[in-house]
Write a protein that holds these residues in place. Structure first.
Motif, PDB file in Angstrom:
ATOM      1  N   GLU A   1      30.147 -33.330 -20.500  1.00 22.65           N
ATOM      2  CA  GLU A   1      30.033 -34.524 -19.656  1.00 22.65           C
ATOM      3  C   GLU A   1      29.516 -34.175 -18.270  1.00 22.65           C
TER       4      GLU A   1
ATOM      5  N   LEU B   1      25.700 -33.239 -18.556  1.00 20.87           N
ATOM      6  CA  LEU B   1      24.855 -34.419 -18.787  1.00 20.87           C
ATOM      7  C   LEU B   1      24.856 -35.356 -17.578  1.00 20.87           C
TER       8      LEU B   1
ATOM      9  N   ASP C   1      16.659 -44.043 -18.838  1.00 16.90           N
ATOM     10  CA  ASP C   1      17.686 -44.694 -19.660  1.00 16.90           C
ATOM     11  C   ASP C   1      17.779 -43.961 -21.003  1.00 16.90           C
TER      12      ASP C   1
ATOM     13  N   HIS D   1      20.616 -42.268 -22.158  1.00 17.69           N
ATOM     14  CA  HIS D   1      21.990 -41.965 -22.562  1.00 17.69           C
ATOM     15  C   HIS D   1      22.307 -42.404 -23.990  1.00 17.69           C
TER      16      HIS D   1
END
Length: 251
Positions: A114, A117, A163, A165
């Motif tokens: 996490e 990223l 965008d 993700h």
């Protein structure tokens, strides 16, 4: 005889600058371990200047990753054409790359998935061209190849997707076409399976000796298509639906 890091680095940099390929590294300057190969990489990085990116990969889902530091002179953003004179051999690979928006200093780790990223700002379709500073691709020992930026030629990035993700690199479709002929059309294909594992390793271990991952650096995460050796003139197109596409003509 102690291993001569500087002699190995000097030989590889000279081959890069002159185009005169090596049959092998000089006696006493051939790395005998991963640590020695990375020491040569790092010495080359200090000669060539700031690290602009990384390549990272692994031969299997549980295998130890490997890395190479990359520099601005071999990273191209949306380059349409490159001259054949840049290359000794042309090994075409479709890849997924990540650009980082903030530093991940090793001393602030360890980082989990996490956290790594969260530092990524864009995801890119990419073409890496595998090349070599040696006379014959793949003919020298694995540690010498690792020292030689793990057979890096150039990296060409497609447009960055902010965008990203919702994209899963493990199930990402990929197509690679050479001169209009599709050679690969499948899902995934990275030998490491999960590229994010490679990013985490790079942040925590692989980039440590050169100060960690820095804001602005791009990391390409290994071929999704293997390596297809082609001859110029040629046009290479990598398409990753949902992520984007990138094309490169070499002539």
């Amino acid at each position: 005889m102690p291993f001569d890091i500087d002699a190995a680095a000097a030989a590889l940099v000279e081959a890069r600058r002159t185009g005169k390929r090596l049959d092998a590294l000089p006696e006493g300057a051939r790395p005998g371990s991963e640590a020695e190969a990375y020491a040569v990489q790092d010495a080359i990085a200090r000669i060539l200047g700031p690290v602009a990116g990384w390549k990272v990969g692994a031969p299997g889902p549980a295998a130890a990753p490997a890395r190479a530091a990359l520099h601005a002179d071999t990273i191209f953003v949306e380059a349409e054409t490159l001259p054949a004179s840049l290359f000794h051999v042309i090994g075409a690979e479709a890849e997924i790359a990540y650009r980082f928006g903030r530093d991940l200093p090793p001393e602030a780790g360890p980082y989990d998935r996490e956290a790594v990223l969260a530092a990524v700002v864009t995801m890119h379709p990419a073409i890496e061209i595998a090349d070599t500073r040696f006379a014959t691709f793949g003919a020298v020992d694995a540690h010498s190849q690792r020292a030689d930026q793990q057979n890096h030629g150039v990296l060409v990035l497609g447009p960055g997707l902010t965008d990203w993700h919702g994209l899963d690199p493990v199930t990402q479709p990929v197509r690679l076409a050479i001169d209009g002929t599709v050679l690969h059309d499948h899902v995934g294909g990275n030998s490491a399976v999960d590229p994010v594992r490679l990013l985490v390793w790079l942040a925590n271990e692989g980039a440590r000796s050169l100060g960690g991952i820095k804001a602005g650096q791009v990391v390409t995460t290994g071929s999704c298509t293997g390596t297809d050796f082609v001859t110029a003139p040629t046009r290479i197109v990598a398409e990753l639906p949902g992520l984007g596409s990138v094309a490169l003509a070499i002539g």
